[in-house]
Design a protein around this motif. Structure first.
Motif, PDB file in Angstrom:
ATOM      1  N   GLU A   1      -4.293  14.222 -14.577  1.00 13.27           N
ATOM      2  CA  GLU A   1      -5.259  13.182 -14.934  1.00 13.27           C
ATOM      3  C   GLU A   1      -5.032  11.875 -14.185  1.00 13.27           C
ATOM      4  N   GLN A   2      -3.798  11.612 -13.766  1.00 14.23           N
ATOM      5  CA  GLN A   2      -3.492  10.379 -13.033  1.00 14.23           C
ATOM      6  C   GLN A   2      -4.085   9.167 -13.765  1.00 14.23           C
ATOM      7  N   PRO A   3      -3.623   8.880 -14.975  1.00 13.05           N
ATOM      8  CA  PRO A   3      -4.250   7.847 -15.799  1.00 13.05           C
ATOM      9  C   PRO A   3      -3.829   6.419 -15.446  1.00 13.05           C
ATOM     10  N   TRP A   4      -3.225   6.240 -14.300  1.00 12.75           N
ATOM     11  CA  TRP A   4      -2.686   4.929 -13.957  1.00 12.75           C
ATOM     12  C   TRP A   4      -3.684   4.020 -13.277  1.00 12.75           C
ATOM     13  N   GLU A   5      -3.452   2.743 -13.458  1.00 12.86           N
ATOM     14  CA  GLU A   5      -4.133   1.656 -12.752  1.00 12.86           C
ATOM     15  C   GLU A   5      -3.025   0.679 -12.386  1.00 12.86           C
ATOM     16  N   PHE A   6      -3.216  -0.107 -11.339  1.00 15.79           N
ATOM     17  CA  PHE A   6      -2.185  -1.026 -10.856  1.00 15.79           C
ATOM     18  C   PHE A   6      -2.782  -2.406 -10.614  1.00 15.79           C
ATOM     19  N   VAL A   7      -2.019  -3.430 -10.937  1.00 18.48           N
ATOM     20  CA  VAL A   7      -2.415  -4.799 -10.626  1.00 18.48           C
ATOM     21  C   VAL A   7      -1.310  -5.389  -9.754  1.00 18.48           C
ATOM     22  N   VAL A   8      -1.653  -5.750  -8.521  1.00 22.31           N
ATOM     23  CA  VAL A   8      -0.711  -6.400  -7.614  1.00 22.31           C
ATOM     24  C   VAL A   8      -0.815  -7.897  -7.881  1.00 22.31           C
ATOM     25  N   ILE A   9       0.314  -8.507  -8.209  1.00 23.56           N
ATOM     26  CA  ILE A   9       0.335  -9.933  -8.550  1.00 23.56           C
ATOM     27  C   ILE A   9       1.189 -10.663  -7.514  1.00 23.56           C
TER      28      ILE A   9
ATOM     29  N   PRO B   1       8.369 -12.542  -4.720  1.00 22.90           N
ATOM     30  CA  PRO B   1       7.101 -12.851  -4.058  1.00 22.90           C
ATOM     31  C   PRO B   1       5.929 -12.013  -4.563  1.00 22.90           C
ATOM     32  N   VAL B   2       6.234 -10.877  -5.210  1.00 20.25           N
ATOM     33  CA  VAL B   2       5.168 -10.004  -5.696  1.00 20.25           C
ATOM     34  C   VAL B   2       5.688  -9.161  -6.857  1.00 20.25           C
ATOM     35  N   ALA B   3       4.771  -8.774  -7.716  1.00 22.44           N
ATOM     36  CA  ALA B   3       5.070  -7.827  -8.787  1.00 22.44           C
ATOM     37  C   ALA B   3       3.884  -6.879  -8.889  1.00 22.44           C
ATOM     38  N   ILE B   4       4.178  -5.660  -9.300  1.00 25.84           N
ATOM     39  CA  ILE B   4       3.113  -4.678  -9.501  1.00 25.84           C
ATOM     40  C   ILE B   4       3.155  -4.229 -10.957  1.00 25.84           C
ATOM     41  N   LEU B   5       2.026  -4.403 -11.621  1.00 27.00           N
ATOM     42  CA  LEU B   5       1.876  -3.977 -13.006  1.00 27.00           C
ATOM     43  C   LEU B   5       1.308  -2.562 -13.022  1.00 27.00           C
ATOM     44  N   VAL B   6       2.016  -1.659 -13.686  1.00 25.62           N
ATOM     45  CA  VAL B   6       1.557  -0.280 -13.867  1.00 25.62           C
ATOM     46  C   VAL B   6       0.913  -0.204 -15.244  1.00 25.62           C
TER      47      VAL B   6
ATOM     48  N   THR C   1       0.834  -1.212   0.000  1.00 20.70           N
ATOM     49  CA  THR C   1       0.000   0.000   0.000  1.00 20.70           C
ATOM     50  C   THR C   1       0.863   1.254   0.000  1.00 20.70           C
ATOM     51  N   GLU C   2       1.941   1.258   0.766  1.00 26.04           N
ATOM     52  CA  GLU C   2       2.842   2.414   0.784  1.00 26.04           C
ATOM     53  C   GLU C   2       3.506   2.610  -0.578  1.00 26.04           C
ATOM     54  N   LEU C   3       3.889   1.532  -1.231  1.00 29.84           N
ATOM     55  CA  LEU C   3       4.507   1.633  -2.557  1.00 29.84           C
ATOM     56  C   LEU C   3       3.510   2.192  -3.572  1.00 29.84           C
ATOM     57  N   LEU C   4       2.273   1.743  -3.493  1.00 34.82           N
ATOM     58  CA  LEU C   4       1.239   2.248  -4.394  1.00 34.82           C
ATOM     59  C   LEU C   4       0.921   3.718  -4.103  1.00 34.82           C
TER      60      LEU C   4
ATOM     61  N   ASN D   1       8.706   6.514  -9.050  1.00 36.90           N
ATOM     62  CA  ASN D   1       8.371   6.786  -7.639  1.00 36.90           C
ATOM     63  C   ASN D   1       8.330   5.487  -6.844  1.00 36.90           C
ATOM     64  N   MET D   2       7.721   4.464  -7.445  1.00 34.52           N
ATOM     65  CA  MET D   2       7.626   3.187  -6.746  1.00 34.52           C
ATOM     66  C   MET D   2       9.004   2.567  -6.544  1.00 34.52           C
TER      67      MET D   2
END
Length: 166
Positions: free
Chosen positions: A39-47, A70-75, A24-27, A98-99
């Motif tokens: 516009e902040q056009p981003w979406e994230f998928v935590v895998i 153990p985890v990856a985050i898709l931007v 959550t802090e990374l996001l 930033n992440m």
């Protein structure tokens, strides 16, 4: 400055899970990035599903470290939120960086895996994760507790700095 100057691409991870609070802090850090027209056009998928992480190297040849991560985050970029056409790429780049800086600050390791504009990677993630057509997978960040240590790299090159004119 320390988190920026000591950030390195880490591709080896310990099997320890990354707590949800840290994710959550990374996001939060990612979503603090600047964006065109705000516009902040981003979406994230935590895998964090091991079966999904293990399948990504099937269509991304440089993603083998995901078998340890153990985890990856898709931007991703949402083309419906695009106020200024084409700037979603810069916006998602800023969120990704930033992440990466936040990851280093948290004493974690990460590596930025390029997705967009490689169509086979975009299509592979879109199919694997059920991503709608208006959402473009941009970058994938493998994250974990580092199982390798890399010294900071001094990349400053004054020959690449120009004053007022080329």
């Amino acid at each position: 400055m320390k988190a920026i100057l000591t950030r390195r691409s880490i591709r080896k991870y310990k099997p320890q899970a990354v707590p949800d609070e840290i994710i959550t802090e990374l996001l939060t850090a990612a979503m603090c990035a600047p964006s065109a027209g705000n516009e902040q056009p981003w979406e994230f998928v935590v895998i964090n599903d091991r079966k999904l992480l293990d399948r990504i190297p099937e269509f991304h040849p440089y993603a083998t470290m995901l078998k340890e991560a153990p985890v990856a985050i898709l931007v991703c970029g949402d083309l419906k939120r695009e106020k200024h056409k084409g700037y979603w790429v810069q916006d998602c780049s800023a969120a990704t960086e930033n992440m990466l800086i936040a990851v280093n600050e948290k004493k974690l390791g990460a590596v930025w895996l390029g997705i967009y504009p490689r169509e086979e990677r975009v299509a592979g993630l879109r199919k694997l994760l059920g991503i709608p057509e208006n959402i473009v997978p941009f970058s994938l960040i493998a994250i974990g507790y580092p199982a390798e240590v890399k010294e900071p790299a001094d990349r400053f090159d004054p020959a690449r700095v120009h004053q007022n004119r080329w």
